[in-house]
Write an enzyme that holds these catalytic residues in place. Structure first.
Site, PDB file in Angstrom:
ATOM      1  N   ARG A 123       0.835  -1.211   0.000  1.00  0.00           N
ATOM      2  CA  ARG A 123       0.000   0.000   0.000  1.00  0.00           C
ATOM      3  C   ARG A 123       0.871   1.263   0.000  1.00  0.00           C
ATOM      4  NH1 ARG A 123      -3.259   2.379   4.870  1.00  0.00           N
ATOM      5  NH2 ARG A 123      -4.757   3.749   3.836  1.00  0.00           N
TER       6      ARG A 123
ATOM      7  N   ASN B  38      -3.026   8.831   4.879  1.00  0.00           N
ATOM      8  CA  ASN B  38      -1.767   8.135   5.137  1.00  0.00           C
ATOM      9  C   ASN B  38      -1.510   7.866   6.622  1.00  0.00           C
ATOM     10  OD1 ASN B  38      -0.990   7.816   2.484  1.00  0.00           O
ATOM     11  ND2 ASN B  38       0.107   9.763   2.401  1.00  0.00           N
TER      12      ASN B  38
END
Length: 327
Positions: free
Chosen positions: A61, A92
């Site tokens: 990811r 994030n």
């Protein structure tokens, strides 16, 4: 621990992209300056994933999140004193593995000082994360340089889990990825977990009413009930749910089976059933009969994504540590 031997040739997929796409990058970029780089990275990956197999998905990811914002330039790894870097942005804040990336980079630096970029290290880590989870192996074109800019607001380029097919298509097109790349790379959700807050609007607040009956009608009811039992409210910020229940540590085709049954975890997964092409791709691979074809597609799309707006040649720098620019 691994069903693969550590020699990658076994599961090798030829994913040669169109030559123009990798004009600046090359699989043998470090063949003279750092011939051991892939071996060094793999050694760290095998050690880490044998202790914590669930780290594979977050590392994959991280490479996605790097490439979608300012291109694959390692900008997602940079720290900011005033918390305004990409890693500080909301999408994030659930990334993990930064310390591990630094550990791998330190090992690479020990073998070949000032030679291999953080962006390339992350691309190799992502490839090994897939392969060591029983997914495809591919040669990674290398030669990226590291950027020096990381801005939290730039993360609006990341495809959110709430996106519909139009939004997804546009965000992927912005990094030169087409609708096939979209459905292929979405299958990265075959490994890993997600926090409830990334999909709980589908359970309690789909149209903004914030109640138990305000649900996403496209989500399969029995699966919805199961998710509600795991995520009892919109306020749950800690619970983790497997994205591919039963095989969330194995890179396989189960993702397509789940989405075809309307059991994709995110709205963005379900959205793939609303387009003719992506729906047909999902239904084809939900049969599980074309594993080699999907693995080749995934490898090719990963190479393509890894070319997004790369810095090469004299652009950027080779960071000594991934979290800080060189001084």
């Amino acid at each position: 621990m691994w069903s693969h031997p550590v020699s990658p040739e076994v599961a090798y997929v030829d994913s040669s992209p169109p030559k123009f796409a990798t004009a600046q990058l090359h699989e043998k970029f470090y063949s003279e300056s750092c011939p051991s780089v892939e071996e060094v990275v793999r050694k760290e990956m095998v050690r880490a994933l044998s202790l914590a197999p669930s780290l594979a998905a977050p590392l994959l990811r991280m490479h996605f999140h790097d490439c979608f914002v300012r291109g694959c330039d390692g900008s997602v790894l940079l720290d900011s004193a005033n918390k305004t870097a990409e890693k500080d942005a909301l999408p994030n804040q659930t990334l993990r593995g930064f310390d591990f990336v630094e550990r791998v980079k330190a090992a690479v630096e020990k073998a070949c000082p000032d030679t291999v970029s953080c962006a390339d290290v992350l691309a190799l880590i992502a490839r090994d994360a897939v392969w060591l989870s029983k997914g495809p192996f591919w040669e990674v074109p290398l030669g990226r340089r590291d950027g020096s800019v990381s801005i939290a607001n730039d993360t609006n380029a990341l495809p959110p889990p709430t996106a519909n097919i139009t939004e997804l298509t546009q965000l992927f097109a912005a990094v030169n990825l087409d609708i096939k790349d979209l459905v292929v790379l979405s299958a990265a959700h075959t490994i890993g977990t997600s926090h409830c807050f990334s999909f709980s609007d589908r359970l309690y607040n789909f149209t903004g009413q914030d109640n138990a009956s305000d649900t996403d009608p496209t989500l399969e009811p029995f699966y919805m009930a199961k998710l509600k039992s795991k995520c009892p409210s919109l306020d749950d910020n800690t619970t983790l749910v497997e994205m591919d229940p039963g095989s969330f540590k194995t890179f396989d085709l189960d993702y397509f089976k789940l989405v075809s049954k309307r059991r994709g975890l995110f709205h963005s997964d379900g959205a793939l059933l609303t387009d003719t092409f992506t729906r047909a791709y999902i239904l084809r691979h939900a049969t599980g009969a074309f594993k080699d074809e999907f693995f080749a597609d995934f490898a090719a799309s990963m190479v393509k994504m890894g070319n997004a707006d790369v810095l090469t040649g004299s652009q950027g720098e080779i960071r000594k540590k991934c979290s800080v620019v060189n001084h």
